[in-house]
Motif scaffolding. Structure first.
Motif, mmCIF file in Angstrom:
data_model
loop_
_atom_site.group_PDB
_atom_site.id
_atom_site.type_symbol
_atom_site.label_atom_id
_atom_site.label_comp_id
_atom_site.label_asym_id
_atom_site.label_seq_id
_atom_site.Cartn_x
_atom_site.Cartn_y
_atom_site.Cartn_z
ATOM 1 N N GLU A 184 0.812 -1.041 0.159
ATOM 2 C CA GLU A 184 0.001 -0.216 -0.063
ATOM 3 C C GLU A 184 0.830 1.288 0.008
ATOM 4 N N ARG A 185 1.909 1.229 0.779
ATOM 5 C CA ARG A 185 2.999 2.255 0.662
ATOM 6 C C ARG A 185 3.553 2.555 -0.655
ATOM 7 N N LEU A 186 3.895 1.394 -1.182
ATOM 8 C CA LEU A 186 4.350 1.535 -2.606
ATOM 9 C C LEU A 186 3.543 1.989 -3.403
ATOM 10 N N ARG A 187 2.070 1.654 -3.440
ATOM 11 C CA ARG A 187 1.052 2.033 -4.281
ATOM 12 C C ARG A 187 1.038 3.597 -4.290
ATOM 13 N N MET A 188 0.915 3.978 -2.787
ATOM 14 C CA MET A 188 0.887 5.565 -2.406
ATOM 15 C C MET A 188 1.961 6.209 -3.051
ATOM 16 N N TRP A 189 3.203 5.746 -3.029
ATOM 17 C CA TRP A 189 4.514 6.554 -3.435
ATOM 18 C C TRP A 189 4.582 6.403 -5.051
ATOM 19 N N LEU A 190 4.128 5.588 -5.893
ATOM 20 C CA LEU A 190 3.945 5.657 -7.227
ATOM 21 C C LEU A 190 2.723 6.601 -7.625
ATOM 22 N N ARG A 191 1.728 6.793 -6.895
ATOM 23 C CA ARG A 191 0.840 7.625 -7.164
ATOM 24 C C ARG A 191 1.093 9.216 -6.583
ATOM 25 N N MET A 192 1.960 9.222 -5.814
ATOM 26 C CA MET A 192 2.390 10.589 -5.536
ATOM 27 C C MET A 192 3.479 11.064 -6.476
ATOM 28 N N LEU A 193 4.329 10.135 -6.875
ATOM 29 C CA LEU A 193 5.199 10.339 -8.233
ATOM 30 C C LEU A 193 4.497 10.872 -9.395
ATOM 31 N N LYS A 194 3.565 10.071 -9.755
ATOM 32 C CA LYS A 194 2.727 10.289 -10.978
ATOM 33 C C LYS A 194 2.187 11.650 -10.650
ATOM 34 N N SER A 195 1.601 11.857 -9.642
ATOM 35 C CA SER A 195 0.833 13.202 -9.528
ATOM 36 C C SER A 195 1.784 14.362 -9.467
ATOM 37 N N THR A 196 3.159 14.287 -8.742
ATOM 38 C CA THR A 196 3.760 15.138 -8.454
ATOM 39 C C THR A 196 4.516 15.559 -10.104
ATOM 40 N N ARG A 197 4.741 14.561 -11.111
ATOM 41 C CA ARG A 197 5.359 14.907 -12.298
ATOM 42 C C ARG A 197 4.023 15.676 -13.187
ATOM 43 N N ARG A 198 2.832 15.190 -12.812
ATOM 44 C CA ARG A 198 1.962 16.005 -13.404
ATOM 45 C C ARG A 198 1.718 17.487 -13.322
ATOM 46 N N VAL A 199 1.612 17.778 -12.063
ATOM 47 C CA VAL A 199 1.654 19.211 -11.482
ATOM 48 C C VAL A 199 3.028 19.772 -11.891
ATOM 49 N N GLU A 200 4.203 19.354 -11.681
ATOM 50 C CA GLU A 200 5.391 19.872 -12.303
ATOM 51 C C GLU A 200 5.269 20.419 -13.659
ATOM 52 N N ALA A 201 4.797 19.312 -14.762
ATOM 53 C CA ALA A 201 4.687 19.557 -15.874
ATOM 54 C C ALA A 201 3.846 20.777 -16.278
ATOM 55 N N GLN A 202 2.674 20.728 -15.480
ATOM 56 C CA GLN A 202 1.782 22.072 -15.812
ATOM 57 C C GLN A 202 2.325 23.155 -15.438
ATOM 58 N N LEU A 203 3.126 23.294 -14.080
ATOM 59 C CA LEU A 203 3.834 24.350 -13.893
ATOM 60 C C LEU A 203 4.894 24.823 -14.743
ATOM 61 N N ARG A 204 5.542 24.147 -15.568
ATOM 62 C CA ARG A 204 6.359 24.391 -16.179
ATOM 63 C C ARG A 204 5.823 25.128 -17.544
ATOM 64 N N GLU A 205 4.919 24.359 -17.998
ATOM 65 C CA GLU A 205 3.889 24.816 -19.270
ATOM 66 C C GLU A 205 3.357 26.205 -18.904
ATOM 67 N N ASN A 206 2.912 26.365 -17.708
ATOM 68 C CA ASN A 206 2.247 27.738 -17.204
ATOM 69 C C ASN A 206 3.545 28.676 -17.274
ATOM 70 N N LEU A 207 4.480 28.389 -16.893
ATOM 71 C CA LEU A 207 5.797 29.449 -16.460
ATOM 72 C C LEU A 207 6.236 29.716 -17.945
ATOM 73 N N ARG A 208 6.314 28.802 -18.930
ATOM 74 C CA ARG A 208 6.793 28.987 -20.259
ATOM 75 C C ARG A 208 5.743 29.922 -21.021
ATOM 76 N N THR A 209 4.558 29.413 -20.998
ATOM 77 C CA THR A 209 3.579 30.321 -21.946
ATOM 78 C C THR A 209 3.093 31.595 -21.262
ATOM 79 N N GLU A 210 3.001 31.809 -20.049
ATOM 80 C CA GLU A 210 2.582 33.093 -19.333
ATOM 81 C C GLU A 210 3.725 33.969 -18.992
ATOM 82 N N PHE A 211 5.050 33.519 -18.801
ATOM 83 C CA PHE A 211 5.884 34.435 -18.352
ATOM 84 C C PHE A 211 7.500 34.238 -19.228
ATOM 85 N N ASN A 212 7.304 33.403 -20.199
ATOM 86 C CA ASN A 212 8.680 32.959 -21.082
ATOM 87 C C ASN A 212 9.564 32.630 -20.051
#
Length: 166
Positions: free
Chosen positions: A23-51
């Motif tokens: 269960e902890r491994l499953r949680m870790w993998l979901r946290m990692l996937k979610s973190t990557r998704r949030v980080e990708a969106q932040l990168r895109e937002n910074l690129r498009t809105e602030f260059n």
């Protein structure tokens, strides 16, 4: 019927829970996937809105907490990256007038890096947008749930710091 269970049936109810480690491994993998998704969106937002980029944002965020500036080694330490990773970013921020290098009195080799007034203004706008993006991306958490998760992560960090101190 003793046929194979469907994926839905296997994931339903308390009996579907795996061992604590699974269960902890499953949680870790979901946290990692979610973190990557949030980080990708932040990168895109910074690129498009602030260059801009997330590493530039991180450098400016670190400098915003130290109005007197930081030596490059201290900045690298705060960001937990190598001096080489920070140098190029700082060079570009200096070229854009967002950051300035100031000689450390009595040490010809050292300089402090700090935000300029323009850098403070640019970062303030980015930080405001960043907070709104995070609020939107993590809006499914209530403030209480966000505090609870943060507290759990703080406990992990505190445990790591205790082990390092021994």
């Amino acid at each position: 019927m003793n046929g194979p269970k469907t994926e839905k049936a296997q994931s339903d109810g308390p009996a579907a829970l795996g061992t604590p480690s699974k269960e902890r491994l499953r949680m870790w993998l979901r946290m990692l996937k979610s973190t990557r998704r949030v980080e990708a969106q932040l990168r895109e937002n910074l690129r498009t809105e602030f260059n801009s980029t997330l590493p530039r944002f991180d450098v400016m965020a670190a400098l915003s907490r130290y109005s007197d500036g930081l030596k490059m080694s201290a900045l690298s330490g705060v960001l937990k990256v190598s001096n080489g990773n920070v140098t190029g970013i700082v060079d570009r921020l200096v070229d854009e007038g967002l950051v300035v290098r100031v000689q450390v009195p009595g040490d010809r080799r050292a300089s402090l890096v700090r935000l300029t007034r323009k850098g403070e203004e640019v970062f303030a706008a980015q930080a405001l947008a960043h907070e709104a993006w995070i609020d939107e991306l993590l809006g499914s958490f209530t403030p209480e749930e966000a505090r609870m998760v943060s507290d759990h992560f703080d406990m992990m960090r505190d445990d790591d710091e205790e082990e390092e101190g021994q």
